[in-house]
Design a protein around this motif. Structure first.
Motif, short mmCIF file in Angstrom:
data_model
loop_
_atom_site.label_atom_id
_atom_site.label_comp_id
_atom_site.label_asym_id
_atom_site.label_seq_id
_atom_site.Cartn_x
_atom_site.Cartn_y
_atom_site.Cartn_z
N GLU A 1 74.46 37.53 117.48
CA GLU A 1 75.75 38.10 117.87
C GLU A 1 75.57 39.49 118.47
N ARG A 2 74.64 40.27 117.92
CA ARG A 2 74.37 41.61 118.48
C ARG A 2 73.80 41.49 119.89
N TRP A 3 72.92 40.52 120.09
CA TRP A 3 72.33 40.32 121.42
C TRP A 3 73.42 39.97 122.43
N GLU A 4 74.30 39.05 122.06
CA GLU A 4 75.36 38.65 122.98
C GLU A 4 76.29 39.82 123.30
N ALA A 5 76.45 40.73 122.35
CA ALA A 5 77.35 41.86 122.57
C ALA A 5 76.67 43.01 123.32
N ASP A 6 75.36 43.25 123.04
CA ASP A 6 74.71 44.46 123.55
C ASP A 6 73.66 44.22 124.61
N GLY A 7 73.25 42.98 124.83
CA GLY A 7 72.31 42.67 125.90
C GLY A 7 70.98 43.39 125.78
N ASP A 8 70.54 43.99 126.89
CA ASP A 8 69.20 44.60 126.95
C ASP A 8 69.03 45.71 125.92
N ARG A 9 70.10 46.41 125.59
CA ARG A 9 70.00 47.47 124.59
C ARG A 9 69.55 46.90 123.25
N PHE A 10 70.07 45.73 122.92
CA PHE A 10 69.65 45.08 121.69
C PHE A 10 68.20 44.62 121.79
N VAL A 11 67.82 44.04 122.93
CA VAL A 11 66.46 43.51 123.09
C VAL A 11 65.44 44.61 122.84
N ASN A 12 65.66 45.77 123.43
CA ASN A 12 64.71 46.87 123.25
C ASN A 12 64.64 47.31 121.78
N ALA A 13 65.79 47.38 121.13
CA ALA A 13 65.82 47.79 119.72
C ALA A 13 65.15 46.73 118.85
N LEU B 1 62.70 44.53 119.72
CA LEU B 1 61.25 44.56 119.89
C LEU B 1 60.64 45.79 119.22
N THR B 2 61.37 46.91 119.27
CA THR B 2 60.90 48.11 118.56
C THR B 2 60.83 47.86 117.07
N MET B 3 61.84 47.17 116.53
CA MET B 3 61.84 46.84 115.12
C MET B 3 60.60 46.01 114.76
N LEU B 4 60.30 45.00 115.56
CA LEU B 4 59.14 44.15 115.28
C LEU B 4 57.85 44.95 115.34
#
Length: 617
Positions: A538-550, A552-555
């Motif tokens: 749901e966060r990805w669908e809402a925030d797009g690339d901003r979520f993706v970067n966060a 991958l940083t988490m991983l």
């Protein structure tokens, strides 16, 4: 024995075998043993240099002592990983078994020499440790020291810890190796051919032909009956060993040691389990709909994973097609993720060839400073594609965190399963997006719901089996095969709520689940990770690339922060009591969508030129 024999020529459409030379490329097994036995000498020198001094070290010197310890441990970890990966692909090879056992013995001896480090760290006064943790020199070890501190009440003195470590190779790990060896040799009979490995037979549970599924179920049940009492005895012994160690260390429950490692508390886990159990109605709701779509009054145990007889026939994937699909699915999410996935394929980091003595199950192993290794048995079923997507999620995680230090490398299981389940989700989405008609979309959606039910509800039901086994063993003593069968059937039937008929032949299917033996309490992490993946989706669908970067940083941070701290930048609050309910609501939405599609598809087939839903075969 040569460790790097040239494999036979294979095509890009063949499932691959992995290349383990990045872990060890010496000439033979003796050279590998030399590496580990050499570490024993280094461990003794380390103890001479640092024993009794930890309490007096300033922050830079303490950081140096911990770093030196990590450098000591890493070669042993790599050697043991190498040996165990070889056993995983051929558990019947006595040479491989002997090497892994010898490495375990030498490792246990070396561990005894360095036990003092963590014991002396645990003995530091609270105010002294608090002061040290503020020093920049220890920033990279801060999380390690903080989580280690939580073990303080459960650690024994050094003499006792040395005894327990010395007994490890002939204690739980020996029983676990025996169980793994027995599991890898299970051969499933069939009426029209020679016996075959368990992994091959379980693939037939997804056949569109009901007779094939029934025969496979009967064959698996017969195969599991062989040596059942021995496997039950192994399990009972390990459950009692777990109880003895918990008693020695003062753990209040059988699950406490697992929760400490996962950095969650008992209350959080019970809240998760209770939330899932309270929605068992979703399981019955789904399987009753599936029975209707298959033209059955009630599903039998061999119908649970059957594809719906709707739309295009279930695809049998070649390895090349599976690779293309999973890579494209990850590319939909992130080009960086897709590039890492491609590296797994191109660099021989995957072993996917089914083998006669290959251990059941799939896994991904990561080692600090190294790329991951993925293991599965690929037979071409669509569920194998999901398994590939799942394990490559682990692979992305392991690759991104490869530079995290040894002491903070290992990720709590609750977080470890998040990346893998997320990978399955994006793969399901791509399959559904490619669908050209509603019947096929419904069939694909059904496959996805089948997976979600298995990952959330079945894993919680299996956790409740474990919970009852460990609790009853401590209260009443040794558990027989009949006791274990009864607990298994009771916890499974409660989940299905009458929507699936379970026959007596299903009663001993607990006996091949490796997690019960190797990692008690592991399985709730699947439900945790799946419900968390819903929130992240749901966060990805809402925030797009901003979520993706966060994300991958988490991983990339591995286990260097707590789950709460890792997830906070992604907008997830594990302390929110509505968190689990919101994840279950997402699954309920998928079932509601399937119900709407079912009504549309059924109506179309009833009024169309070929009326009626195809009956289950």
């Amino acid at each position: 024995m040569t460790t790097s024999a040239t494999p036979p020529a294979r095509t890009t459409d063949d499932p691959p075998t992995w290349d383990l030379t990045d872990l060890f490329d010496g000439p033979d097994d003796r050279a590998l043993l030399d590496v580990v036995e050499g570490t024993l000498g280094h461990a003794k020198a380390y103890a001479t240099r640092w024993r009794g001094r930890i309490a007096d070290l300033d922050a830079p010197r303490l950081a140096a002592a911990i770093t030196e310890y990590e450098q000591l441990v890493l070669p042993v970890r790599r050697a043991s990983t190498y040996a165990n990966l070889r056993v995983a692909t051929d558990g019947d090879d006595p040479t491989r078994q002997a090497l892994a056992a010898r490495l375990a013995e030498v490792t246990a001896t070396a561990q005894q020499e360095v036990l003092f480090l963590e014991l002396e760290l645990l003995a530091l006064p609270e105010d002294r440790l608090a002061t040290l943790l503020q020093e920049p020199a220890l920033a990279g070890h801060r999380h390690y020291l903080t989580t280690l501190r939580r073990q303080r009440e459960h650690v024994l003195g050094e003499p006792e810890e040395r005894v327990l470590t010395a007994l490890g190779p002939t204690g739980p790990s020996a029983w676990q190796r025996l169980f793994a060896n027995m599991s890898s040799s299970i051969q499933v009979p069939r009426p029209d051919g020679p016996p075959r490995p368990l992994e091959h037979a379980t693939a037939d549970l997804q056949s569109p032909d009901r007779r094939v599924r029934d025969i496979a179920t009967e064959g698996i049940s017969m195969a599991l009956m062989g040596e059942l009492r021995i496997r039950a005895s192994i399990y009972d012994t390990l459950v009692q060993d777990h109880a003895i160690r918990d008693d020695l260390r003062g753990h209040g429950s059988w699950l406490h040691v697992r929760n400490l490692a996962n950095e969650v508390n008992d209350t959080q886990v019970r809240t998760l389990v209770d939330a899932v159990t309270a929605r068992y109605d979703l399981v019955g709701r789904w399987y009753r709909l599936k029975a209707r779509l298959m033209g059955l009054d009630t599903l039998a145990e061999h119908d649970r994973y059957a594809p719906l007889p709707l739309g295009d026939a279930p695809q049998q994937f070649s390895w090349a097609e599976a690779r293309e699909l999973v890579t494209a699915a990850y590319a939909d999410f992130s080009p960086v993720a897709a590039e890492i996935v491609e590296m797994h394929f191109d660099e021989a980091w995957i072993d996917a060839v089914p083998g006669e003595h290959k251990q059941p199950g799939a896994f991904c192993v990561a080692v600090p400073g190294q790329h991951p290794w993925v293991n599965l048995s690929f037979t071409g079923a669509d569920n194998d594609v999901m398994t590939l997507a799942h394990e490559l999620g682990h692979g992305i995680h392991g690759f991104l965190q490869r530079d995290v230090v040894q002491s903070s490398f290992d990720v709590p299981l609750t977080m470890a399963e998040t990346a893998s389940v997320f990978g399955e989700t994006v793969t399901h989405r791509r399959l559904e997006a490619a669908s050209t008609d509603q019947a096929t979309t419904l069939r694909l959606l059904a496959r996805r719901i089948d997976g979600e039910i298995a990952t959330i509800f079945r894993q919680v039901a299996m956790f409740r089996f474990e919970d009852e086994v460990h609790t009853r063993r401590r209260a009443s003593g040794q558990l027989s095969v009949e006791d274990l069968n009864g607990i298994w059937m009771a916890t499974q039937r409660e989940m299905f709520g009458g929507a699936v008929q379970l026959g007596d032949r299903y009663a001993h299917w607990w006996s091949y689940v490796p997690h019960f033996v190797h990692s008690p309490g592991y399985v709730y992490a699947y439900a945790f990770g799946n419900l968390l993946s819903f929130a992240l989706l749901e966060r990805w669908e809402a925030d797009g690339d901003r979520f993706v970067n966060a994300y991958l940083t988490m991983l990339s941070k591995g286990g260097s922060e707590s789950p709460e701290d890792l997830l906070a930048p992604l907008g997830v609050d594990l302390a929110d009591p509505e968190f689990w309910q919101s994840g279950l609501a997402v699954l309920e939405g998928l079932i509601e969508r399937a119900e709407r599609l079912a009504d549309t598809v059924t109506t179309a087939r009833t009024t169309g030129p070929s009326a009626g839903v195809a009956p289950g075969r």
